[in-house]
Write a protein that holds these residues in place. Structure first.
Motif, PDB file in Angstrom:
ATOM      1  N   GLY A  70      57.168  47.693  34.723  1.00 28.76           N
ATOM      2  CA  GLY A  70      56.419  46.531  34.913  1.00 28.76           C
ATOM      3  C   GLY A  70      55.315  46.454  36.034  1.00 28.76           C
ATOM      4  N   HIS A  71      54.538  47.573  36.087  1.00 28.60           N
ATOM      5  CA  HIS A  71      53.472  47.619  37.199  1.00 28.60           C
ATOM      6  C   HIS A  71      52.451  48.153  36.517  1.00 28.60           C
ATOM      7  CE1 HIS A  71      52.026  48.303  41.164  1.00 28.60           C
ATOM      8  NE2 HIS A  71      51.432  49.522  40.671  1.00 28.60           N
ATOM      9  N   PHE A  72      51.197  47.489  36.589  1.00 30.03           N
ATOM     10  CA  PHE A  72      50.051  47.737  36.092  1.00 30.03           C
ATOM     11  C   PHE A  72      49.355  47.881  37.008  1.00 30.03           C
ATOM     12  CE2 PHE A  72      52.641  45.561  32.824  1.00 30.03           C
ATOM     13  CZ  PHE A  72      52.464  46.332  31.990  1.00 30.03           C
ATOM     14  N   GLY A  73      48.121  48.850  37.428  1.00 28.93           N
ATOM     15  CA  GLY A  73      46.942  48.857  38.202  1.00 28.93           C
ATOM     16  C   GLY A  73      45.881  48.059  37.297  1.00 28.93           C
ATOM     17  N   ILE A  74      45.263  47.058  38.346  1.00 31.91           N
ATOM     18  CA  ILE A  74      44.249  46.083  37.921  1.00 31.91           C
ATOM     19  C   ILE A  74      42.846  46.340  38.284  1.00 31.91           C
ATOM     20  CG2 ILE A  74      43.560  43.745  37.601  1.00 31.91           C
ATOM     21  CD1 ILE A  74      45.978  44.372  35.454  1.00 31.91           C
ATOM     22  N   ARG A  75      41.912  46.586  37.776  1.00 29.52           N
ATOM     23  CA  ARG A  75      40.611  46.602  38.448  1.00 29.52           C
ATOM     24  C   ARG A  75      39.695  45.698  37.792  1.00 29.52           C
ATOM     25  NH1 ARG A  75      37.127  47.997  41.961  1.00 29.52           N
ATOM     26  NH2 ARG A  75      35.193  49.310  41.712  1.00 29.52           N
ATOM     27  N   ILE A  76      38.935  44.916  38.225  1.00 31.53           N
ATOM     28  CA  ILE A  76      37.998  43.698  37.836  1.00 31.53           C
ATOM     29  C   ILE A  76      36.919  43.913  38.565  1.00 31.53           C
ATOM     30  CG2 ILE A  76      37.649  41.464  37.390  1.00 31.53           C
ATOM     31  CD1 ILE A  76      40.670  40.805  37.486  1.00 31.53           C
ATOM     32  N   ALA A  91      47.229  45.241  41.767  1.00 30.07           N
ATOM     33  CA  ALA A  91      48.437  45.502  40.688  1.00 30.07           C
ATOM     34  C   ALA A  91      48.953  44.165  40.354  1.00 30.07           C
ATOM     35  CB  ALA A  91      49.491  46.091  41.293  1.00 30.07           C
ATOM     36  N   LEU A  92      49.222  44.269  38.933  1.00 30.25           N
ATOM     37  CA  LEU A  92      50.104  43.288  38.269  1.00 30.25           C
ATOM     38  C   LEU A  92      51.646  43.855  38.298  1.00 30.25           C
ATOM     39  CD1 LEU A  92      50.112  40.398  36.608  1.00 30.25           C
ATOM     40  CD2 LEU A  92      49.698  41.843  34.585  1.00 30.25           C
ATOM     41  N   ASP A  93      52.449  43.124  38.621  1.00 28.17           N
ATOM     42  CA  ASP A  93      53.765  43.351  38.684  1.00 28.17           C
ATOM     43  C   ASP A  93      54.585  42.361  37.812  1.00 28.17           C
ATOM     44  OD1 ASP A  93      54.037  45.819  40.325  1.00 28.17           O
ATOM     45  OD2 ASP A  93      53.297  44.564  41.787  1.00 28.17           O
ATOM     46  N   ALA A 102      61.025  35.598  34.458  1.00 28.37           N
ATOM     47  CA  ALA A 102      60.481  36.521  35.131  1.00 28.37           C
ATOM     48  C   ALA A 102      59.247  35.840  36.048  1.00 28.37           C
ATOM     49  CB  ALA A 102      59.806  37.402  34.156  1.00 28.37           C
ATOM     50  N   ARG A 103      58.732  36.804  37.014  1.00 29.33           N
ATOM     51  CA  ARG A 103      57.455  36.352  37.709  1.00 29.33           C
ATOM     52  C   ARG A 103      56.496  37.431  37.449  1.00 29.33           C
ATOM     53  NH1 ARG A 103      57.898  31.942  40.165  1.00 29.33           N
ATOM     54  NH2 ARG A 103      56.532  32.149  41.705  1.00 29.33           N
ATOM     55  N   LEU A 104      55.095  37.026  37.359  1.00 28.91           N
ATOM     56  CA  LEU A 104      54.000  37.728  37.306  1.00 28.91           C
ATOM     57  C   LEU A 104      53.467  37.635  38.502  1.00 28.91           C
ATOM     58  CD1 LEU A 104      52.287  36.833  34.068  1.00 28.91           C
ATOM     59  CD2 LEU A 104      53.534  38.945  34.435  1.00 28.91           C
TER      60      LEU A 104
END
Length: 160
Positions: A70-76, A91-93, A102-104
């Motif tokens: 559940g670990h996503f790299g995020i670039r905006i 990152a989005l975890d 669950a916690r985002l």
């Protein structure tokens, strides 16, 4: 992206569902948002004091982990037409906190454009706008996951 130091940010949202069960849905929703951004249809919005709402088209790039992580790299980044908007890397975890919760967590750094002048504007006139737009992104993501769970549950109920 500027070489100037960015502003650290960390936001969390609770999702009343089991993390392992909704992880594939989170991945699907991120893929859908990334596809929207590729068509120049994804926007971040935030309230601007005294002016209403500012919405900016963005490009979203996601780095996807192995299927059960559940670990996503995020670039905006802002679209080329809106270079005055900050960019974000982080990152989005998804963290399970119990059987049915669950916690985002969206955490990382955003960089105001124009180096020192951009930082000054971010800390004074535009304070909170970047954080507000990222909070809106996280809220939208959590809501879309919950809506998809509900849609699938209703579909199963109808198929009975």
């Amino acid at each position: 992206m500027s070489n100037a130091p960015g502003t650290e940010i960390s936001l969390e949202r609770s999702v009343p569902l089991n993390a392992d069960a909704i992880l594939p849905l989170l991945r699907e929703q991120l893929e859908a948002l990334e596809a929207e951004s590729a068509r120049d249809r994804l926007k971040l919005s935030a309230g601007v004091p005294g002016s209403g709402t500012l919405s900016v088209p963005i490009a979203l790039q996601v780095t996807y982990p192995a299927p059960h992580l559940g670990h996503f790299g995020i670039r905006i980044t802002p679209s080329a037409r809106h270079a005055l908007y900050p960019d974000f890397s982080g990152a989005l975890d998804m963290v399970g906190t119990g059987l049915a919760e669950a916690r985002l967590r969206l955490s990382g750094t955003y960089h105001a454009p124009f180096s020192i002048l951009g930082q000054l504007a971010d800390r004074t006139l535009l304070h909170g706008i970047a954080e507000g737009s990222l909070a809106g992104f996280l809220d939208r993501l959590a809501a879309s996951v919950l809506a998809e769970v509900e849609r699938r549950a209703m579909e199963r109920y109808r198929d009975r």
